[in-house]
Design a protein around this motif. Structure first.
Motif, PDB file in Angstrom:
ATOM      1  N   GLY A  57       4.715   3.647   4.349  1.00 27.48           N
ATOM      2  CA  GLY A  57       5.531   3.265   3.274  1.00 27.48           C
ATOM      3  C   GLY A  57       5.073   2.184   2.390  1.00 27.48           C
ATOM      4  O   GLY A  57       4.814   1.309   2.997  1.00 27.48           O
ATOM      5  N   GLU A  58       5.433   2.353   0.905  1.00 26.72           N
ATOM      6  CA  GLU A  58       4.925   1.364   0.101  1.00 26.72           C
ATOM      7  C   GLU A  58       5.678  -0.047   0.522  1.00 26.72           C
ATOM      8  O   GLU A  58       5.047  -1.082   0.283  1.00 26.72           O
ATOM      9  N   ALA A  59       6.888  -0.211   0.705  1.00 24.73           N
ATOM     10  CA  ALA A  59       7.672  -1.320   0.926  1.00 24.73           C
ATOM     11  C   ALA A  59       6.951  -2.222   2.078  1.00 24.73           C
ATOM     12  O   ALA A  59       6.989  -3.418   2.139  1.00 24.73           O
ATOM     13  N   LEU A  60       6.415  -1.199   3.147  1.00 20.76           N
ATOM     14  CA  LEU A  60       5.640  -2.000   4.253  1.00 20.76           C
ATOM     15  C   LEU A  60       4.282  -2.101   4.083  1.00 20.76           C
ATOM     16  O   LEU A  60       3.474  -2.405   5.163  1.00 20.76           O
ATOM     17  N   GLY A  61       3.757  -1.880   2.972  1.00 22.89           N
ATOM     18  CA  GLY A  61       2.177  -2.011   2.786  1.00 22.89           C
ATOM     19  C   GLY A  61       1.489  -0.863   3.240  1.00 22.89           C
ATOM     20  O   GLY A  61       0.156  -1.040   2.968  1.00 22.89           O
ATOM     21  N   ASN A  62       1.908   0.162   3.540  1.00 24.22           N
ATOM     22  CA  ASN A  62       1.280   1.501   3.640  1.00 24.22           C
ATOM     23  C   ASN A  62       0.161   0.980   4.742  1.00 24.22           C
ATOM     24  O   ASN A  62      -0.983   1.586   4.666  1.00 24.22           O
ATOM     25  N   TRP A  63       0.543   0.407   5.806  1.00 25.01           N
ATOM     26  CA  TRP A  63      -0.347   0.108   7.095  1.00 25.01           C
ATOM     27  C   TRP A  63      -1.545  -0.817   6.553  1.00 25.01           C
ATOM     28  O   TRP A  63      -2.443  -1.070   7.186  1.00 25.01           O
TER      29      TRP A  63
END
Length: 118
Positions: free
Chosen positions: A27-33
């Motif tokens: 997810g975007e909020a967690l930086g997309n890995w």
């Protein structure tokens, strides 16, 4: 939204001067890995080695009820060190509080605690 659960996180992580601990996941909020886009945790000289983050669930999970993530240390030169083992999973409640306290690199099933305070 005030009804969303609050998810305080604490992870014990030994770091060297200049390193940062980040929460990285789907997810975007967690930086997309991507570690450089992950959420930076905070530490102080009196709390070290406990790195912490207090955030509303919506800010972390892009509206998802399940977070897939890992903790990553990132050096000041951008080099990332991922914690070993499987991804961590946190199931978010629809209301209330969840507390996650764990240790960097420990197997999530053995150490992670998702607790609703009394």
């Amino acid at each position: 939204d005030e009804a969303l659960p609050i998810v305080p996180l604490a992870v014990l992580a030994e770091t060297v001067f200049g390193e940062q601990v980040r929460l990285v996941g789907e997810g975007e909020a967690l930086g997309n890995w991507r570690p450089e886009l992950g959420v930076a945790l905070s530490v102080s000289p009196t709390s070290y080695p406990a790195w912490t983050l207090g955030s509303r669930a919506a800010a972390l999970g892009d509206g998802s009820k399940v977070l897939q993530f890992k903790f990553v240390t990132v050096a000041d030169n951008g080099v990332a060190r991922w914690e070993p083992g499987p991804n961590r999973t946190l199931f978010l409640p629809t209301s209330g509080h969840v507390v996650l306290a764990t240790t960097f690199g420990e197997q999530p099933d053995a150490v992670a605690q998702a607790l609703k305070p009394p």
